[in-house]
Design a protein around this motif. Sequence first.
Motif, mmCIF file in Angstrom:
data_model
loop_
_atom_site.group_PDB
_atom_site.id
_atom_site.type_symbol
_atom_site.label_atom_id
_atom_site.label_comp_id
_atom_site.label_asym_id
_atom_site.label_seq_id
_atom_site.Cartn_x
_atom_site.Cartn_y
_atom_site.Cartn_z
ATOM 1 N N VAL A 95 -1.703 -9.790 -2.855
ATOM 2 C CA VAL A 95 -1.183 -8.541 -2.277
ATOM 3 C C VAL A 95 -0.575 -7.656 -3.368
ATOM 4 O O VAL A 95 -0.860 -6.461 -3.455
ATOM 5 C CB VAL A 95 -0.135 -8.850 -1.177
ATOM 6 N N THR A 96 0.271 -8.261 -4.203
ATOM 7 C CA THR A 96 0.951 -7.453 -5.223
ATOM 8 C C THR A 96 -0.024 -6.925 -6.271
ATOM 9 O O THR A 96 0.094 -5.786 -6.702
ATOM 10 C CB THR A 96 2.073 -8.245 -5.914
ATOM 11 N N THR A 97 -1.019 -7.731 -6.652
ATOM 12 C CA THR A 97 -1.990 -7.263 -7.652
ATOM 13 C C THR A 97 -2.791 -6.081 -7.105
ATOM 14 O O THR A 97 -3.016 -5.090 -7.806
ATOM 15 C CB THR A 97 -2.939 -8.400 -8.085
ATOM 16 N N ALA A 98 -3.199 -6.177 -5.840
ATOM 17 C CA ALA A 98 -3.943 -5.064 -5.223
ATOM 18 C C ALA A 98 -3.089 -3.795 -5.236
ATOM 19 O O ALA A 98 -3.549 -2.720 -5.624
ATOM 20 C CB ALA A 98 -4.329 -5.435 -3.790
ATOM 21 N N PHE A 99 -1.818 -3.949 -4.857
ATOM 22 C CA PHE A 99 -0.907 -2.798 -4.857
ATOM 23 C C PHE A 99 -0.694 -2.251 -6.261
ATOM 24 O O PHE A 99 -0.692 -1.043 -6.476
ATOM 25 C CB PHE A 99 0.443 -3.225 -4.260
ATOM 26 N N TYR A 100 -0.490 -3.157 -7.196
ATOM 27 C CA TYR A 100 -0.229 -2.738 -8.581
ATOM 28 C C TYR A 100 -1.420 -1.986 -9.160
ATOM 29 O O TYR A 100 -1.262 -0.973 -9.833
ATOM 30 C CB TYR A 100 0.072 -3.961 -9.441
ATOM 31 N N MET A 101 -2.623 -2.514 -8.922
ATOM 32 C CA MET A 101 -3.825 -1.862 -9.444
ATOM 33 C C MET A 101 -3.951 -0.459 -8.862
ATOM 34 O O MET A 101 -4.205 0.503 -9.583
ATOM 35 C CB MET A 101 -5.079 -2.673 -9.085
ATOM 36 N N LEU A 102 -3.745 -0.353 -7.545
ATOM 37 C CA LEU A 102 -3.887 0.951 -6.891
ATOM 38 C C LEU A 102 -2.816 1.936 -7.376
ATOM 39 O O LEU A 102 -3.131 3.063 -7.768
ATOM 40 C CB LEU A 102 -3.800 0.780 -5.365
ATOM 41 N N CYS A 103 -1.553 1.494 -7.381
ATOM 42 C CA CYS A 103 -0.462 2.398 -7.787
ATOM 43 C C CYS A 103 -0.584 2.787 -9.261
ATOM 44 O O CYS A 103 -0.482 3.957 -9.618
ATOM 45 C CB CYS A 103 0.900 1.740 -7.558
ATOM 46 N N GLY A 104 -0.805 1.773 -10.116
ATOM 47 C CA GLY A 104 -0.898 2.032 -11.560
ATOM 48 C C GLY A 104 -2.090 2.906 -11.892
ATOM 49 O O GLY A 104 -1.981 3.888 -12.632
ATOM 50 N N CYS A 105 -3.251 2.587 -11.322
ATOM 51 C CA CYS A 105 -4.482 3.306 -11.670
ATOM 52 C C CYS A 105 -4.491 4.724 -11.107
ATOM 53 O O CYS A 105 -4.883 5.664 -11.797
ATOM 54 C CB CYS A 105 -5.713 2.529 -11.200
ATOM 55 N N PHE A 106 -4.050 4.880 -9.860
ATOM 56 C CA PHE A 106 -4.040 6.240 -9.306
ATOM 57 C C PHE A 106 -2.954 7.096 -9.958
ATOM 58 O O PHE A 106 -3.119 8.308 -10.117
ATOM 59 C CB PHE A 106 -3.888 6.220 -7.782
ATOM 60 N N GLY A 107 -1.837 6.469 -10.332
ATOM 61 C CA GLY A 107 -0.802 7.214 -11.065
ATOM 62 C C GLY A 107 -1.341 7.720 -12.400
ATOM 63 O O GLY A 107 -1.116 8.869 -12.790
#
Length: 484
Positions: free
Chosen positions: A290-302
Motif C-alpha cells: 500500500v505504502t509503495t503504491a502511494f509513494y510511487m504515485l505521490c513522488g512521481c506525480f509531484g
Amino acid sequence: MGENAAKKYHHHQVNDLSIDMVPQGGSKCFDDDGRLKRTGNFWTASSHIITAVIGSGVLSLAWAIAQLGWIAGPAVMFLFSFVIYYTSSLLADCYRSGDPATGKRNYTYTDAVRSNLGGVKVKVCGLIQYLNLFGVAIGYTIAASISMMAVKRSNCFHESGAKNPCHISSNPYMIMFGVAEIVFSQIPDFDQIWWLSIVAAIMSFTYSGIGLGLGIAKVAESGNIRGSLTGISIGTVTETQKIWRSFQALGNIAFAYSYSIILIEIQDTIKSPPSEAKTMKKATLLSVVVTTAFYMLCGCFGYAAFGDLAPGNLLTGFGFYNPFWLLDIANVAIVIHLVGAYQVYCQPLFAFIEKWASERWSDSQFINKDIEVPIPGYRPFNLNLFRLAWRSAFVVLTTIIAMLLPFFNDVVGLLGAFGFWPLTVYFPVEMYIVQKKIPKWSTRWLCLQILSFACLIISVAAAAGSIAGVVLDLKVYKPFKTSY
C-alpha cells in the motif's frame, strides 16, 4: 502491569479457593506469559505500520525523485520497499526465541537483540533506537508546524490577493503541537493507542490522496510531464550539490520507509493463534504494498508536475495554488496524522524509561503509584505523577530542539540515514542468522552479509548528503527566528 495482575490473581485464588483459572496459555484472561490477553490483529497491526510509515516522509518524495530522475528515483524506491519487507520478515521471526509459536517472547526490539546477540550489541542497539525515536519526535514537530503555517499562509495569501508575502514564525505552531502531544502522551500503553493509529492512518491516506490529486491535476492542466531521466540538471545546481542532494534523497526515501524500529513493539500487541510472526508478515506485506503504491504515485506525480522545482515538502510547496481550501484540508490531515504518529513512535521510549525507573526505585510512590482520576460516564483514568512529569519534559525538550533546527528535508534525511542500516538491516540480519543457525560462509550467509554491506554504503552516503545540507542551512540560520 499484566504480570502484577497475574500475581495478584494467583494470590486470591489460593486464599479463596475459587474458580479454576491459571494465567497460562489456555486462560481466557491471560496469555502464555502471564500478561493480560493481547487483542491486536492483522488490521490493527497494519494500521500501526501504515501510521508509522506513511508519515511526513511522503511529502519529501517528489523532491527526492527530482534529485535522482525518472530512472533512479522509482528504482531506488522499489529497492527500499523490497529491503524493508524482507528485513521486517526476518525481524518478525525474532519476536519469539526458539519455537515460533511457544518460544519466549521478546517485548521490545532491544529484548530481541538481548536474546539473540547479547553483549555490547544490546547497548548499541538501544542507544541507536532511542536516539532515532527522539529524532523522529523532533522531525514530526517540525513537519506539523510547517503544515499549520501552510494553512495560515494560504488563507493570508488568498485574502490579500497574492500581494502580501505572509511571513510567519514557526514557533507558536510548534508550541501548539507540543501542548497536544503532552495531553496524548498520558495514554499509558502502546496497546491503548490503537484508535489513534486508525485515525492517523485515515489522515495519511487523505493528505497523500490530495497531494496525488493535485499532482495529476497540474500535469493535466499543463499537458506535459516535467522532469528528466537523470534528475535535476547541472547548472540549476553545481556538480557538488548534485552529488550531495542525490545522497540526501536516499536518506529521505529511507526515512519514508522506516518502521522496523518499532516492529517488535507492534508485534507484541497481536493475539495468537495464528503465530504472531505469521500475522505480522501478512500485515507487513499489505502495508509495504500500500505504502509503495502511494509513494510511487505521490513522488512521481509531484515530480511530473514540478520537474526540477519540486518542493522539499509537497503540500506546503504547492503552497498557494488553488483550490486553497483543499490544501487546507490536506495540511490539517497531516497535523492530525502527526499527532498520532508521534505517539506510535514515542511509546516504546516512554515504556523503556518508565520500566527502568520502576526497577531502579521500586519503593518510590512518585514513580510507581497510580492515582485514579474519576471521569463522569467513563471508567477512572489512572494518573501516574512520574509519567506525567517525564513525558511532559520529553515533549518540551523535542519542541525546543525543533524550534532551534527547523530544516525539514535535512533532518528527515539525517534520521533516515542514521536509523536505516543498523535498525532496519544489520540487527535483523544478524539475529536471523543466530536464530536459524545459518552456517558461516554458506551461500545464504554470504547473501545476507552482502545485503547488509550494500545498505551500510547507502546509509553512509545518505548521512553525508544530509550533513552537507544542514551545514549549508546553518550558514543563513538564526535561532528561534525562522519564518516562512
